[in-house]
Design an enzyme around this catalytic site. Structure first.
Site, PDB file in Angstrom:
ATOM      1  N   TYR A  97      -3.009 -12.818 -10.652  1.00  0.00           N
ATOM      2  CA  TYR A  97      -3.144 -12.080 -11.740  1.00  0.00           C
ATOM      3  C   TYR A  97      -4.361 -12.579 -12.607  1.00  0.00           C
ATOM      4  O   TYR A  97      -4.889 -11.892 -13.443  1.00  0.00           O
ATOM      5  CB  TYR A  97      -1.939 -11.569 -12.607  1.00  0.00           C
ATOM      6  CG  TYR A  97      -0.597 -10.787 -11.943  1.00  0.00           C
ATOM      7  CD1 TYR A  97      -0.800 -10.458 -10.715  1.00  0.00           C
ATOM      8  CD2 TYR A  97       0.206 -10.709 -12.820  1.00  0.00           C
ATOM      9  CE1 TYR A  97       0.249  -9.966  -9.999  1.00  0.00           C
ATOM     10  CE2 TYR A  97       1.562 -10.132 -12.084  1.00  0.00           C
ATOM     11  CZ  TYR A  97       1.402  -9.768 -10.883  1.00  0.00           C
ATOM     12  OH  TYR A  97       2.451  -9.105 -10.375  1.00  0.00           O
TER      13      TYR A  97
ATOM     14  N   HIS B  58       5.110 -14.921  -3.592  1.00  0.00           N
ATOM     15  CA  HIS B  58       4.583 -13.672  -3.860  1.00  0.00           C
ATOM     16  C   HIS B  58       4.865 -12.710  -2.788  1.00  0.00           C
ATOM     17  O   HIS B  58       5.448 -11.535  -3.029  1.00  0.00           O
ATOM     18  CB  HIS B  58       3.141 -13.749  -4.117  1.00  0.00           C
ATOM     19  CG  HIS B  58       2.684 -12.669  -5.169  1.00  0.00           C
ATOM     20  ND1 HIS B  58       1.745 -13.004  -6.282  1.00  0.00           N
ATOM     21  CD2 HIS B  58       3.318 -11.375  -5.245  1.00  0.00           C
ATOM     22  CE1 HIS B  58       1.813 -11.841  -7.123  1.00  0.00           C
ATOM     23  NE2 HIS B  58       2.599 -10.761  -6.374  1.00  0.00           N
TER      24      HIS B  58
HETATM   25  N1  LIG Z   1       5.576  -9.086  -7.217  1.00  0.00           N
HETATM   26  C1  LIG Z   1       4.802  -7.935  -6.842  1.00  0.00           C
HETATM   27  O1  LIG Z   1       4.104  -7.948  -5.722  1.00  0.00           O
HETATM   28  C2  LIG Z   1       4.358  -7.201  -7.992  1.00  0.00           C
HETATM   29  C3  LIG Z   1       3.422  -5.920  -7.395  1.00  0.00           C
HETATM   30  C4  LIG Z   1       3.031  -5.125  -8.602  1.00  0.00           C
HETATM   31  C5  LIG Z   1       3.863  -5.318  -9.732  1.00  0.00           C
HETATM   32  N2  LIG Z   1       4.332  -6.323 -10.320  1.00  0.00           N
HETATM   33  C6  LIG Z   1       4.971  -6.453 -11.614  1.00  0.00           C
HETATM   34  O2  LIG Z   1       5.701  -5.388 -12.054  1.00  0.00           O
HETATM   35  C7  LIG Z   1       4.945  -4.978 -13.163  1.00  0.00           C
HETATM   36  C8  LIG Z   1       4.933  -3.359 -13.181  1.00  0.00           C
HETATM   37  O3  LIG Z   1       4.548  -2.798 -12.272  1.00  0.00           O
HETATM   38  P1  LIG Z   1       3.270  -2.013 -12.287  1.00  0.00           P
HETATM   39  O4  LIG Z   1       2.325  -2.547 -13.501  1.00  0.00           O
HETATM   40  O5  LIG Z   1       2.763  -1.628 -11.051  1.00  0.00           O
HETATM   41  O6  LIG Z   1       3.690  -0.619 -12.705  1.00  0.00           O
HETATM   42  P2  LIG Z   1       4.847   0.480 -13.654  1.00  0.00           P
HETATM   43  O7  LIG Z   1       4.990  -0.794 -15.006  1.00  0.00           O
HETATM   44  O8  LIG Z   1       5.434   1.065 -13.051  1.00  0.00           O
HETATM   45  O9  LIG Z   1       3.738   1.171 -14.334  1.00  0.00           O
HETATM   46  C9  LIG Z   1       2.599   0.958 -15.111  1.00  0.00           C
HETATM   47  C10 LIG Z   1       1.728   2.062 -15.401  1.00  0.00           C
HETATM   48  O10 LIG Z   1       2.699   2.845 -16.038  1.00  0.00           O
HETATM   49  C11 LIG Z   1       2.293   3.523 -17.513  1.00  0.00           C
HETATM   50  N3  LIG Z   1       3.400   3.310 -18.209  1.00  0.00           N
HETATM   51  C12 LIG Z   1       3.891   2.588 -18.803  1.00  0.00           C
HETATM   52  N4  LIG Z   1       4.982   2.888 -19.763  1.00  0.00           N
HETATM   53  C13 LIG Z   1       5.126   4.092 -19.717  1.00  0.00           C
HETATM   54  C14 LIG Z   1       5.844   5.071 -20.091  1.00  0.00           C
HETATM   55  N5  LIG Z   1       6.733   4.697 -21.037  1.00  0.00           N
HETATM   56  N6  LIG Z   1       5.552   6.156 -19.607  1.00  0.00           N
HETATM   57  C15 LIG Z   1       4.625   6.942 -18.919  1.00  0.00           C
HETATM   58  N7  LIG Z   1       3.678   5.892 -18.437  1.00  0.00           N
HETATM   59  C16 LIG Z   1       3.987   4.439 -18.765  1.00  0.00           C
HETATM   60  C17 LIG Z   1       0.930   2.268 -17.628  1.00  0.00           C
HETATM   61  O11 LIG Z   1      -0.072   2.792 -18.463  1.00  0.00           O
HETATM   62  P3  LIG Z   1      -0.477   2.479 -19.804  1.00  0.00           P
HETATM   63  O12 LIG Z   1      -0.930   1.093 -19.808  1.00  0.00           O
HETATM   64  O13 LIG Z   1      -1.622   3.427 -20.165  1.00  0.00           O
HETATM   65  O14 LIG Z   1       0.584   2.535 -20.822  1.00  0.00           O
HETATM   66  C18 LIG Z   1       0.604   1.848 -16.498  1.00  0.00           C
HETATM   67  O15 LIG Z   1      -0.372   2.644 -15.893  1.00  0.00           O
HETATM   68  C19 LIG Z   1       3.549  -5.726 -13.083  1.00  0.00           C
HETATM   69  O16 LIG Z   1       2.804  -5.586 -14.351  1.00  0.00           O
HETATM   70  C20 LIG Z   1       3.900  -6.896 -12.506  1.00  0.00           C
HETATM   71  O17 LIG Z   1       4.107  -7.748 -13.511  1.00  0.00           O
HETATM   72  C21 LIG Z   1       4.612  -7.288  -9.103  1.00  0.00           C
END
Ligand SMILES: NC(=O)c1ccc[n+]([C@@H]2O[C@H](COP(=O)([O-])OP(=O)(O)OC[C@H]3O[C@@H](n4cnc5c(N)ncnc54)[C@H](OP(=O)(O)O)[C@@H]3O)[C@@H](O)[C@H]2O)c1
Length: 280
Positions: free
Chosen positions: A52, A109
């Protein structure tokens, strides 16, 4: 560790807050600002990764927050290009240096065919033995490879962090984690924002005076799944944390469970492996 009255999952002696804050795609400035803000709001679990490119900023955000380090659960991940023995230990040191603190949890990962699982799991256990992390685990391992990895690991793999949200069920992984004495962490728990347009979730949200995001996160933690939503907005970080004062009924939980349609949003699995077959 002192997480107040926040719900946690306990794996051996490792206590993990069920709600965490994700930092994927957060540029360093946003990562620093949002990690500090999330901790001030009350989050006690932060998720980052070497890939990241924000580990340094995450460490700065932790220090900016004023929250004692020992009250925070911090996860980072070994990138797939660093799975050979020496490279893994080198990255583990580099990540701890960038963070300015030893992580609580170090994950692999994504699974890879080479080097062997035995070499990579051996190195990951060495990283733990050398004090470069408090505990170790996996990310994106299908159930079969989850079992293989645990069989090769001296230390417990305390979580497997996988994509999981209302549109992608992971029943077999949950069962596997239970059998292995581990846990499941849901990445993209809000289906990257897709849950805002869902009629069923909107209906449940209305009934509880909550938002679609809050109902979705509540559903996950009520199932004992660790959830790590990400946002660039302080108001949403606050909204996503405000899920400890209501409960979904068993009928409402079942309605959420029924939204599963096997929809995967991020698939970088090595073609040598296969995801678990969809559950009936
Ligand atoms: N291990 C892996 O391979 C892997 C892969 C992907 C992700 N991850 C981890 O998981 C975390 C979360 O996953 P993600 O970032 O893909 O997706 P997520 O948390 O499901 O969604 C994030 C998105 O949703 C929006 N959002 C946040 N809160 C909200 C709410 N209450 N209502 C509506 N929309 C909302 C955000 O927009 P705004 O910013 O505009 O609020 C952003 O665009 C990552 O940040 C990372 O730490 C790990």
């Amino acid at each position: 560790m002192a997480y107040g009255d926040q719900p946690t999952v306990k794996v051996d002696d490792i206590e993990i807050p069920l709600l965490g804050f994700g930092t994927w795609q957060l540029e360093p400035d946003d990562a620093r600002r949002m990690v500090a803000e999330a901790l001030r709001i009350g989050y006690r679990h932060i998720d980052t990764a070497w890939i990241y490119k924000n580990e340094k900023a995450v460490g700065e955000g932790i220090r900016d927050s004023g929250v004692p380090r020992e009250d925070i659960f911090l996860t980072t991940k070994i990138w797939v290009e660093h799975f050979a023995h020496d490279a893994l230990l080198k990255q583990a040191k580099e990540s701890a240096e960038s963070l300015g603190t030893t992580p609580d949890l170090l994950l692999l990962h994504w699974p890879k065919t080479t080097p062997s699982f035995a070499e990579t799991l051996g190195a990951l256990n060495e990283a733990k033995a050398q004090g470069l992390t408090r505990s170790i685990g996996l990310s994106n391992f299908p159930s079969k490879e989850f079992r293989q990895a645990q069989a090769l690991s001296e230390a417990r793999l305390v979580t497997n962090q996988v994509e999981h949200h209302p549109y992608l069920g992971v029943d077999l992984l949950v069962q596997t984690a239970e059998e292995l004495g581990s846990s499941i962490t849901a990445w993209s728990p809000l289906a990257q924002g897709k849950i805002v347009d869902d009629a069923t979730i909107s209906e449940l949200a209305k009934a509880h005076g909550k938002t679609n995001g809050q109902v979705t996160l509540r559903w996950l933690i009520q199932h004992g799944i660790i959830a790590i939503p990400r946002t660039t907005k302080e108001s949403r970080a606050r909204e996503n944390f405000d899920i400890f004062d209501f409960e979904l009924s068993s009928e409402e939980m079942q309605r959420m469970d029924a939204l599963n349609r096997g929809e995967r949003l991020g698939d970088w699995l090595d073609p040598a492996f296969s995801w678990d077959a969809p559950q009936a």
